[in-house]
Scaffold this active site. Structure first.
Site, PDB file in Angstrom:
ATOM      1  N   THR A  70      80.537-136.915  23.550  1.00 47.21           N
ATOM      2  CA  THR A  70      80.551-137.701  22.315  1.00 47.21           C
ATOM      3  C   THR A  70      79.203-138.399  22.208  1.00 47.21           C
ATOM      4  O   THR A  70      78.691-138.898  23.215  1.00 47.21           O
ATOM      5  CB  THR A  70      81.689-138.743  22.321  1.00 47.21           C
ATOM      6  OG1 THR A  70      81.551-139.593  23.468  1.00 47.21           O
ATOM      7  CG2 THR A  70      83.048-138.053  22.353  1.00 47.21           C
ATOM      8  N   SER A 100      59.388-115.242  19.630  1.00 42.42           N
ATOM      9  CA  SER A 100      58.108-115.872  19.356  1.00 42.42           C
ATOM     10  C   SER A 100      56.988-114.840  19.383  1.00 42.42           C
ATOM     11  O   SER A 100      57.055-113.855  20.115  1.00 42.42           O
ATOM     12  CB  SER A 100      57.823-116.961  20.393  1.00 42.42           C
ATOM     13  OG  SER A 100      56.518-117.482  20.231  1.00 42.42           O
TER      14      SER A 100
END
Length: 464
Positions: free
Chosen positions: A188, A319
Site C-alpha cells: 500500500t 532500446s
C-alpha cells in the site's frame, strides 16, 4: 464515353460518377467534408444498420398502404444487398460532417434507390421510378433514421468489447489459479504491507474487469429505445399514425432484441444521454484497464533494480542504445489506448452538451468517437490477452525471499504483542538492517515454535 451523369438538387446540377450508386447529395458531402481519414465505409456495421432501418421503414410503409409492392420489393432487395455487405465502397463520405447526419442518411437513400432502380430495369439516377427522398426516405427524416441506425450499430458493436473482455477475464483467472500458491508481499502506498499470493493479485485483476461486462451491456441496452417515426423534431409530421410503433416492432424482429419506441419522441429526438452513459462506461473500463497495465509494468520492473516479481513476454528489443533492455510494450500500448478512450468520453460529453432546442446536430462526432473507442479498446484487450497475459511467469523464489525479509510481516504480530511493541521491533529491524524474526527471538518475546506459527505466510493469507 461520358463517365459522369448529371443530378440535380436544391443547389442545382452536379456531376456524379456514372457508375456510382450514390447520388448528388453524397457527392456534395464528398466535396464538402474532407476532414479525416475515417469514412462511412470503414464501419460496415453502421451501413448495415442504415439498411436495416430502411428495410423496416419500407415494410412498415407497405403495410400501412403508402407504397406499392413493386417499390417495396425493389427497395427491400437493395437493403438486403447492403445487409450482405455488398457495395460498401459506395459510402465514401467523411464520418465528421455538418448537417446532423443528413449526408449519411442521403448516402444510404441514394445507394438504395439506385440499386433498386437497376433491379427494376432502370438506369441509375432515374428517380421518377424510385426516389431517394419520396420512396426510400418515406415517413422518415435524418433526425429519426440516423440516430436509430447509429444506436443499433453501436449496440451490435458493443458485443465486441464484452466478448473480448470475457476472454481476458478467463485468461487472468487461469493465471490466478496458476499462481495461487506463490507467496508475495502486498503493498500500500508502494510500501510493504502484508503477505498475499500472486494468485490473489491476478484474481483481483480478473474480477475488477469482469464487473464491467454487465455494466457495459446495461448501457448498450439503452440504445434499443429509438425515435423512428419522430421525423423532424418528434411530432411525427409526415409519418402516418401507428408508423413509429410498427417500425420499432419490425426492427425488434429483425434483430431479435427488445427494440422499442421511445416514450416521448420529442424528448428522444433531442436527447443524447444514452451516448453519454455508454461513453462513460467505456471510460470506466479504460481507467480500470489502465490501472491493471500500470501494475503489470510495475511488477515486471527490473530485472535487477526493480520489483521483478513477474516476467512479461519479451516482444521487442527495448532500446537503440542500451543492449539487453526489454520494455513492457504491450501494457504500454494498452495504457495509451485507454488515455484515448478517456479523452473520447470528453468529446462525447461536449458534443451532447452542444445540442440546441429540438435537435443535437453534433451526433456525427459522437458516432465516430464511440465507434473508435469500441474498435481500439477491443483491439487493445485482445492484444493484452494474447501478447501479454497468457505468457506471464512468476519469479517464485525471489517473491518468497522478499516476504521472508520484509518488515511487513510484523503486522501479523499485532494481536499477539501489541501495536506499540510491533512498531518498536519494525523500527529496530530497519535501523539495524536485521530481520523481525531474529529480533523477536533475541528479546524472548515469543518462542521459536510460536513465532514460526504466527509468521508462517500461509497463515496470514486469510481472515482468522
Amino acid at each position: 464515353m461520358n463517365s459522369f451523369r448529371t443530378e440535380t438538387d436544391l443547389l442545382g446540377d452536379l456531376q456524379v460518377p456514372k457508375k456510382a450508386y450514390y447520388g448528388v447529395q453524397t457527392q456534395r458531402a464528398i466535396n464538402n467534408f474532407k476532414i479525416s481519414n475515417y469514412k462511412l465505409n470503414h464501419y460496415p456495421v453502421f451501413i448495415k444498420s442504415l439498411a436495416l432501418v430502411k428495410l423496416a421503414a419500407v415494410e412498415t410503409n407497405f403495410q400501412l398502404g403508402l407504397i406499392n409492392s413493386t417499390l417495396k420489393d425493389a427497395i427491400s432487395f437493395a437493403c438486403n444487398t447492403l445487409l450482405n455487405e455488398q457495395h460498401l465502397t459506395e459510402f465514401p463520405i467523411d464520418m465528421i460532417q455538418g448537417g446532423a447526419g443528413t449526408s449519411v442518411n442521403m448516402n444510404a437513400n441514394e445507394v438504395i434507390a439506385n440499386i433498386a432502380l437497376e433491379h427494376m430495369g432502370h438506369e441509375k439516377g432515374t428517380y421518377q421510378f424510385c426516389s431517394p427522398n419520396d420512396h426510400v426516405n418515406l415517413s422518415q427524416s435524418t433526425n429519426d433514421a440516423y440516430p436509430t441506425a447509429l444506436k443499433l450499430a453501436l449496440f451490435q458493436s458493443s458485443k465486441q468489447i464484452t466478448d473480448s473482455l470475457e476472454k481476458l477475464f478467463f485468461s487472468l483467472d487461469r493465471k490466478a489459479k496458476e499462481f495461487e500458491n506463490v507467496i508475495k508481499m502486498g503493498r500500500t502506498q508502494l510500501q510493504d504491507a502484508v503477505p498475499m499470493t500472486l494468485g490473489q493479485e491476478f484474481e483481483a485483476f480478473a474480477i475488477t474487469l469482469k464487473k464491467e461486462i454487465p455494466f457495459i451491456q446495461s448501457q448498450a441496452y439503452q440504445f434499443l429505445e429509438i425515435n423512428m417515426g419522430a421525423t423532424a423534431i418528434g411530432t411525427g409530421l409526415n409519418a402516418p399514425k401507428g408508423y413509429a410503433q410498427l417500425c420499432a416492432e419490425k426492427l425488434a424482429t429483425f434483430l431479435n432484441e427488445p427494440v422499442k419506441m421511445a416514450e416521448n419522441l420529442v424528448e428522444a429526438t433531442s436527447d443524447t444521454s444514452s451516448f453519454i452513459a455508454y461513453a462513460g462506461a467505456l471510460k470506466k473500463l479504460a481507467i480500470k484497464l489502465s490501472k491493471v497495465c500500470n501494475d503489470l509494468r510495475l511488477l515486471a520492473s527490473g530485472p535487477r533494480t526493480g520489483l521483478f516479481e513477474i516476467n512479461l513476454p519479451a516482444k521487442q528489443p527495448g532500446s537503440s542504445i542500451m543492449p539487453g533492455k526489454v520494455n513492457p510494450v504491450i501494457p504500454e500500448v494498452v495504457n495509451q489506448v485507454c488515455f484515448k478512450v478517456i479523452g473520447n468520453e470528453t468529446t462525447v460529453c461536449l458534443a451532447a452538451e452542444a445540442g440546441q432546442l429540438q435537435l443535437n446536430v453534433m451526433e456525427p462526432i459522437i458516432a465516430l468517437t464511440l465507434f473508435e473507442s469500441i474498435e481500439i479498446l477491443t483491439n487493445a484487450i485482445e492484444t493484452l490477452r494474447v501478447e501479454c497475459i497468457e505468457g506471464i511467469t512468476a519469479n517464485t523464489e525471489h517473491l518468497k525471499a522478499e516476504v521472508q525479509n520484509s518488515i511487513g510481516i510484523v503486522t501479523a504480530l499485532n494481536p499477539i504483542i501489541g501495536y506499540k511493541n510491533s512498531t518498536k521491533i519494525a523500527k529496530q529491524a530497519l535501523e539495524e538492517n536485521r530481520s523481525v524474526y531474529d529480533l523477536i527471538l533475541e528479546q524472548n518475546i515469543l518462542t521459536k515454535e510460536e513465532l514460526d506459527r504466527y509468521l508462517d505466510p500461509k497463515n496470514m493469507l486469510n481472515s482468522h
